[in-house]
Design an enzyme around this catalytic site. Structure first.
Site, short mmCIF file in Angstrom:
data_model
loop_
_atom_site.label_atom_id
_atom_site.label_comp_id
_atom_site.label_asym_id
_atom_site.label_seq_id
_atom_site.Cartn_x
_atom_site.Cartn_y
_atom_site.Cartn_z
N GLU A 47 -33.90 45.81 2.80
CA GLU A 47 -33.33 47.09 3.23
C GLU A 47 -32.47 46.84 4.46
OE1 GLU A 47 -34.55 51.75 4.05
OE2 GLU A 47 -36.10 50.21 4.18
N HIS A 96 -28.82 54.47 3.60
CA HIS A 96 -28.34 54.61 4.98
C HIS A 96 -26.82 54.66 5.00
CE1 HIS A 96 -32.26 54.09 7.03
NE2 HIS A 96 -32.56 53.44 5.90
N HIS A 133 -34.58 56.10 -1.07
CA HIS A 133 -35.20 57.31 -0.48
C HIS A 133 -34.21 58.49 -0.40
CE1 HIS A 133 -33.45 55.64 3.18
NE2 HIS A 133 -34.47 54.87 3.47
N ASP A 153 -42.73 54.22 1.11
CA ASP A 153 -41.93 53.81 2.27
C ASP A 153 -42.85 53.63 3.48
OD1 ASP A 153 -39.69 53.05 3.71
OD2 ASP A 153 -38.98 55.08 4.07
#
Length: 398
Positions: free
Chosen positions: A131, A197, A218, A280
């Site tokens: 990530e 992101h 997410h 998460d």
């Protein structure tokens, strides 16, 4: 070869519940699923006592638990996280890194390999999820901004070459310079390219999907929605994920990151086969509330765990989840009114398919790994079995 017979269970398949069914297990694989009692002399019998018998939960985005984080830089952290989450029904997971330096990613690959060879009591590792660090600074969330940067072709090719056997997914902001080429390279190397992101707009997301990106990391968290630029409105990543049927999504189903109306909306639009429930989870999962650390225990960000979620020390935003897999199912069933069968599917068959392990895991079927749970109506885990071995039994289930 150990042989086990599970009786008196309500067996959860991807599409229905078999009442009072039987499961036969030979060694580490499922031998048979039956709607009737099957004579099996010599088999060890486990009485499910009328509880649910379910496929093990598969968490494809997880950072830690039990006071440990995959970024701690220790083999112990990997093993303990796997053991802790097995207590809550996770039988397979994708250890996930955070935005960090190149050296830390290479070290994480080494630790994955060494821990994987010794992981006999916890959730199985099914590949690493990187990530970052190629994110939009404006959507850093709880990721350390010191390490956020644009895709570096020499860097990511070196990392992929080094960890080709274990890296299965990489989350990137697709609007960054070089991100489209990276998506192509990831796909060419059999790695899932995920969008995360990010401040991308629809046109950028569409180009990304056309060039290898297939999953929204997410959904709703640290990503763009509808924005206005010079009077005109643009659809963001959230709307793009809804519009593009081919995109899979994952959601943090703790009931806090996404409240019930948004959980219902995602389910209504994407359907259970395109959704993976994820924890998460950071190191605070399975731990008391209070002060904690996101990322490396010595150099990570100070956070606070309260009211069932981790938040930044200044309380400006969420800093990660402390959910466990059982909580995800409870949330979807009780708060989002999702049928149990479909909630379980989003934490078993769907993530298995996304990760390319559906031939081995994700559902109760003959020939598949004997990753099996027994849980009650409140999704309290009574037994966790991984490849035919019981790794956890609750104290009230004997």
């Amino acid at each position: 070869m150990r042989k086990i017979k599970i009786i008196n269970g309500n067996i959860i398949t991807p599409y229905r519940i078999i009442t009072n069914g039987t499961v036969l297990i030979s060694g580490d694989h499922i031998e048979l699923i039956s709607e009737k009692d099957i004579a099996a002399p010599g088999y060890e019998v486990i009485d499910a006592k009328g509880y649910y018998v379910s496929p093990g939960f598969i968490d494809i985005h997880i950072h830690g638990g039990g006071g440990h984080d995959f970024m701690d830089g220790t083999e112990e952290a990997y093993l303990k996280i796997a053991e802790v989450h097995a207590m809550y029904g996770t039988t397979a997971m994708a250890p996930t890194t955070l935005t960090c330096a190149r050296e830390d990613l290479l070290k994480a690959v080494d630790l994955y390999r060494s821990a994987n060879s010794k992981n006999i009591k916890g959730a199985q590792f099914i590949g690493m999820h990187l990530e970052g660090p190629y994110f939009a600074l404006s959507q850093s969330g709880a990721q350390d901004p010191r390490y956020i940067r644009n895709p570096d072709v020499e860097e990511y090719r070196e990392i992929i070459a080094y960890g080709a056997d274990v890296i299965k997914r990489w989350s990137v902001a697709p609007e960054l310079p070089g991100a489209i080429e990276m998506g192509k390279y990831l796909r060419a190397n059999g790695i899932i390219a995920a969008i995360a992101h990010t401040d991308a707009i629809y046109e950028e997301v569409l180009e990304a999907v056309e060039n290898g990106y297939s999953l929204a990391t997410h959904l709703y968290s640290a990503m763009s929605g509808v924005t206005r630029r010079n009077t005109y409105r643009y659809a963001g990543v959230i709307e793009s994920a809804f519009l593009i049927d081919a995109m899979d999504v994952e959601i943090i189903a703790d009931g806090i990151h996404l409240p019930p109306p948004l959980l219902k909306l995602v389910y209504k639009i994407k359907g259970p086969d395109r959704i993976a429930l994820i924890t998460d989870a950071m190191r605070g999962a399975g731990m008391p509330e209070g002060e904690s650390v996101l990322g490396n225990k010595d150099t990570g960000l100070k956070v606070i765990i309260e009211n069932g979620v981790a938040i930044m020390a200044d309380r400006s935003s969420f800093a990660g989840s402390v959910a466990t897999a059982d909580r995800l199912i409870r949330t979807m069933v009780r708060m989002a009114d999702i049928p149990l069968v479909e909630a379980v599917r989003m934490l078993s068959k769907s993530p298995a398919t996304m990760m390319g392990v559906e031939s081995e895991k994700g559902s109760l079927a003959a020939g598949k790994d004997a990753d099996i749970l027994i849980f009650d109506d409140n999704i309290n885990i009574k037994i966790t079995m991984i490849k035919g071995t019981v790794v956890y039994t609750s104290t009230d289930f004997a």
